[in-house]
Motif scaffolding. Structure first.
Motif: not given
Length: 163
Positions: A106-132
């Motif tokens: 969960v990110l707090d964007p600035d007033d213009a909507g910009a945000a950045e983070a490092t996220v971790r792929v869940p350990d139980d994520m299935p192999i294949g194409e995913a959408r973030i």
């Protein structure tokens, strides 16, 4: 001033007042309509492929700019970041096709909507194409205010999940 003249004067004043109120109703309705906020831009994710447990850099550069929505987010607006993929049942698995989804930030964007983070792929994520994907929270988009509007799904980036 005669009684009849006073009545006509009061009646004329009332008509002017009623006309002014009715003329202002359109503006009043517009003033009472909630503000629609522009959706976030599609995120950029690096690297574009990762294994379960790996980290990804996730960047949203801002929100769109359109005449029908505000491109300045209100205080308290947040981005819910999730990763998901369609999983097809295989072999004797009678589950058939299902959708895997997990919240990763969960990110707090600035007033213009910009945000950045490092996220971790869940350990139980299935192999294949995913959408973030990015879900704007705490600020209604045009689609939430006007259900007749034609809207795209939440902004997303495609990532390959590998062994």
């Amino acid at each position: 001033m005669s009684r009849t003249s006073r009545r006509r004067s009061v009646l004329a004043t009332c008509l002017v007042a009623v006309t002014a109120v009715l003329a202002g109703c359109g503006g009043l309705a517009d003033a009472l309509r909630p503000t629609a906020y522009c959706s976030p831009e599609d995120p950029v994710v690096n690297p574009t492929s990762a294994a379960p447990g790996d980290e990804l850099t996730f960047v949203v550069s801002g929100v769109g700019h359109h005449a029908e929505c505000s491109s300045t987010l209100p205080g308290g607006a947040r981005y819910g970041i999730s990763i998901g993929s369609r999983v097809d049942g295989t072999g004797n698995d009678d589950l058939g096709s299902r959708y895997y989804s997990a919240s990763v930030a969960v990110l707090d964007p600035d007033d213009a909507g910009a945000a950045e983070a490092t996220v971790r792929v869940p350990d139980d994520m299935p192999i294949g194409e995913a959408r973030i994907s990015v879900d704007l929270q705490g600020a209604k988009t045009l689609c939430e205010i006007d259900p007749s509007a034609s809207c795209a799904p939440d902004p997303f980036a495609v990532v390959g999940i590998v062994d």
